[in-house]
Design an enzyme around this catalytic site. Structure first.
Site: not given
Length: 339
Positions: A118, A201, A204
């Protein structure tokens, strides 16, 4: 109905940042929550404290918190069978997190792979201290309820390992306090892939709008996405993730939603073309999302009921959380507050 206290306790949380749940969320996590409430003393929370580790619009966060709750209820969570609450309604989460921060090594925290991923996306200078320490808040989330099992995907196993390490460290240093939890990784959970790129996968962050099935989308739009899903060379409808990832993904979705085995589906579509599979799967999806959307909307149209469910859930959660925190504070050596 009162909850059976002799059952093993499970705890999990879902972020209120996504708006609509997508099919991958539902099949990978939420459906397991519904099953676990029948066998476990289950605690489920909408983790709004975790949500603010990245910038949020306050009005949107409030709306998404209610939306996440409505969808969990629409999916089958029953407040009589589980404890459903919002994380920030139970202040003990943040209080226990501070204690756990103080027994966590800096190097240990910096090895958490999700922070690396992240912060790499945001740039390290823009990543917050909250983003760095959120795995320790997750540790507190779990330990606060003395959870035996934590339903997680394989990608979250590292977080449960950190929880186990810190629980054992605290218990060794201060005396038996926390249940050491085990990851509850459901082996047979189907992985759902992007409809346009079946090598990634469904999510979002990674999926294209055409590759993502949002459960609150118009049913017609969902049917259209299924019908325009990427398929593979050849025309045989067989399950082969290496040679036919697109068809395999569609078969997985079909099987998971209907309970029909992949082998039976292969037999059903023997000699048929991809179009037949897509048309039937589009109908299956519409039959699934239509009542889900209607139930979600019913809860959203009645915010008073939604808020009272969450208030009751927070009260039940605090009963457990306050006891754990009081014991932790006593073990650490904090002077008890006199009332």
């Amino acid at each position: 109905m009162s909850m059976a206290s002799d059952r093993p306790r499970a705890l999990s949380g879902i972020q209120p940042t996504a708006g609509s749940f997508h099919l991958g969320n539902y099949l990978g996590a939420v459906r397991q929550y519904v099953a676990l409430q029948e066998t476990h003393d289950a605690f489920y929370m909408v983790v709004d404290l975790h949500a603010i580790t990245v910038p949020q619009d306050p009005a949107e966060l409030r709306a998404n918190t209610r939306l996440a709750t409505a969808q969990l209820l629409a999916a089958g969570l029953d407040p009589q069978r589980c404890t459903l609450f919002v994380q920030s309604h139970v202040p003990e989460h943040a209080q226990l997190a501070w204690v756990m921060n103080c027994i966590t090594g800096f190097g240990e925290a910096s090895r958490m792979t999700q922070f690396k991923d992240k912060s790499a996306k945001q740039g390290t200078d823009r990543a917050t201290v909250g983003l760095f320490t959120y795995p320790i808040l997750q540790v507190a989330d779990i330990l606060l309820y003395q959870a035996d099992a934590v339903p997680v995907g394989e990608d979250q196993r590292q977080h449960v390992e950190l929880t186990r390490d810190l629980a054992e460290r605290f218990n060794t240093r201060f005396g038996p306090t926390f249940t050491v939890p085990a990851p509850h990784i459901v082996k047979e959970v189907a992985k759902i892939y992007d409809l346009q790129d079946p090598t990634i996968k469904m999510s979002k962050s990674a999926s294209t709008p055409k590759g993502l099935i949002n459960l609150l989308d118009e049913p017609r739009a969902t049917a259209k996405k299924i019908k325009s899903a990427v398929t593979d060379t050849g025309s045989e409808i067989v399950f082969d993730t290496a040679a036919k990832p697109g068809v395999s993904n569609l078969l997985t979705i079909y099987s998971t939603l209907t309970g029909v085995t992949i082998a039976d589906l292969e037999q059903k579509y023997e000699g048929k073309l991809y179009g037949a599979l897509k048309t039937d799967l589009a109908d299956v999806m519409v039959d699934f999302v239509t009542p889900f959307r209607a139930r979600t909307q019913e809860y959203l149209d009645d915010p008073e009921t939604l808020d009272s469910i969450l208030a009751e859930g927070a009260e039940k959660a605090r009963t457990v959380a306050a006891e754990t925190l009081a014991q932790t504070y006593d073990r650490v050596g904090f002077l008890p507050a006199k009332h």
